[in-house]
Design a protein around this motif. Structure first.
Motif, mmCIF file in Angstrom:
data_model
loop_
_atom_site.group_PDB
_atom_site.id
_atom_site.type_symbol
_atom_site.label_atom_id
_atom_site.label_comp_id
_atom_site.label_asym_id
_atom_site.label_seq_id
_atom_site.Cartn_x
_atom_site.Cartn_y
_atom_site.Cartn_z
ATOM 1 N N ILE A 86 -48.939 -20.759 15.270
ATOM 2 C CA ILE A 86 -48.132 -20.814 16.483
ATOM 3 C C ILE A 86 -47.199 -22.014 16.461
ATOM 4 N N ILE A 87 -47.718 -23.170 16.075
ATOM 5 C CA ILE A 87 -46.880 -24.368 16.018
ATOM 6 C C ILE A 87 -45.786 -24.214 14.964
ATOM 7 N N TYR A 88 -46.122 -23.654 13.815
ATOM 8 C CA TYR A 88 -45.155 -23.465 12.743
ATOM 9 C C TYR A 88 -44.031 -22.527 13.176
ATOM 10 N N VAL A 89 -44.386 -21.405 13.779
ATOM 11 C CA VAL A 89 -43.370 -20.458 14.223
ATOM 12 C C VAL A 89 -42.480 -21.088 15.288
ATOM 13 N N ARG A 139 -37.170 -23.118 16.588
ATOM 14 C CA ARG A 139 -36.341 -24.146 17.225
ATOM 15 C C ARG A 139 -35.349 -24.726 16.226
ATOM 16 N N HIS A 140 -35.800 -24.947 14.984
ATOM 17 C CA HIS A 140 -34.915 -25.483 13.950
ATOM 18 C C HIS A 140 -33.780 -24.502 13.637
ATOM 19 N N ARG A 141 -34.115 -23.226 13.483
ATOM 20 C CA ARG A 141 -33.087 -22.226 13.193
ATOM 21 C C ARG A 141 -32.086 -22.104 14.335
ATOM 22 N N GLU A 142 -32.580 -22.176 15.565
ATOM 23 C CA GLU A 142 -31.692 -22.093 16.719
ATOM 24 C C GLU A 142 -30.720 -23.264 16.748
ATOM 25 N N ARG A 143 -31.219 -24.452 16.501
ATOM 26 C CA ARG A 143 -30.349 -25.630 16.504
ATOM 27 C C ARG A 143 -29.358 -25.600 15.346
ATOM 28 N N MET A 144 -29.787 -25.114 14.184
ATOM 29 C CA MET A 144 -28.872 -25.013 13.051
ATOM 30 C C MET A 144 -27.765 -24.001 13.329
ATOM 31 N N SER A 145 -28.107 -22.887 13.956
ATOM 32 C CA SER A 145 -27.076 -21.901 14.271
ATOM 33 C C SER A 145 -26.123 -22.438 15.336
ATOM 34 N N GLY A 202 -20.609 -24.738 16.270
ATOM 35 C CA GLY A 202 -19.871 -25.845 16.851
ATOM 36 C C GLY A 202 -20.282 -26.166 18.282
ATOM 37 N N ILE A 203 -21.398 -25.652 18.699
ATOM 38 C CA ILE A 203 -21.893 -25.931 20.043
ATOM 39 C C ILE A 203 -22.589 -27.285 20.027
ATOM 40 N N GLU A 204 -22.415 -28.040 21.103
ATOM 41 C CA GLU A 204 -22.988 -29.377 21.174
ATOM 42 C C GLU A 204 -24.506 -29.300 21.331
ATOM 43 N N VAL A 205 -25.239 -30.099 20.543
ATOM 44 C CA VAL A 205 -26.692 -30.087 20.571
ATOM 45 C C VAL A 205 -27.253 -31.322 21.255
ATOM 46 N N SER A 206 -26.429 -32.151 21.823
ATOM 47 C CA SER A 206 -26.926 -33.386 22.420
ATOM 48 C C SER A 206 -27.902 -33.164 23.580
ATOM 49 N N PRO A 207 -27.800 -32.082 24.356
ATOM 50 C CA PRO A 207 -28.813 -31.918 25.411
ATOM 51 C C PRO A 207 -30.233 -31.796 24.862
ATOM 52 N N PHE A 208 -30.378 -31.307 23.629
ATOM 53 C CA PHE A 208 -31.708 -31.195 23.049
ATOM 54 C C PHE A 208 -32.246 -32.547 22.611
ATOM 55 N N ASN A 209 -31.370 -33.446 22.240
ATOM 56 C CA ASN A 209 -31.796 -34.718 21.690
ATOM 57 C C ASN A 209 -32.142 -35.748 22.754
ATOM 58 N N SER A 210 -31.584 -35.633 23.941
ATOM 59 C CA SER A 210 -31.847 -36.627 24.972
ATOM 60 C C SER A 210 -33.156 -36.308 25.687
ATOM 61 N N ILE A 211 -33.963 -37.321 25.842
ATOM 62 C CA ILE A 211 -35.213 -37.160 26.589
ATOM 63 C C ILE A 211 -34.900 -37.576 28.019
#
Length: 110
Positions: free
Chosen positions: A21-24, A29-35, A40-49
């Motif tokens: 479950i953790i691996y999937v 999540r990694h594939r979604e962020r790479m796509s 060219g979509i900004e990924v900064s909302p994912f990086n900010s805590i």
């Protein structure tokens, strides 16, 4: 011997299920962020805590609620209620109340 083998198989199965479950989750999540990066979509909302103080408040209140629930479950089991029912119900009740109070507090602060 049969119980030992059964316990080993159940333990390995539980570990494999949790690992799977953790691996999937992490791979998805990694594939979604790479796509998103490819498009060219900004990924900064994912990086900010965001609201990390609120997260610690939530976990703190949940822990206190569970502890109070355990105490109240012990009190109820002393007064004749079934032990498993009293503990489980009080833990969920006070844990839920603490999360509701956390939501009210964070809404008033924000």
């Amino acid at each position: 011997m049969d119980e030992t083998v059964r316990d080993i198989i159940v333990s390995i199965g539980a570990f494999a299920a949790i690992f799977g479950i953790i691996y999937v989750y992490l791979m998805t999540r990694h594939r979604e962020r790479m796509s998103m990066l490819d498009r060219g979509i900004e990924v900064s909302p994912f990086n900010s805590i965001k609201n990390s103080n609120f997260l610690t408040l939530k976990y703190g209140m949940l822990s206190v609620g569970v502890a109070i629930g355990m105490i109240m479950g012990s009190v109820l089991s002393d007064y004749g209620m079934a032990k498993s029912t009293s503990f489980l119900s009080m833990i969920f009740l006070f844990g839920g109340i603490s999360l509701i109070l956390n939501h009210i507090i964070t809404r008033k602060i924000s």
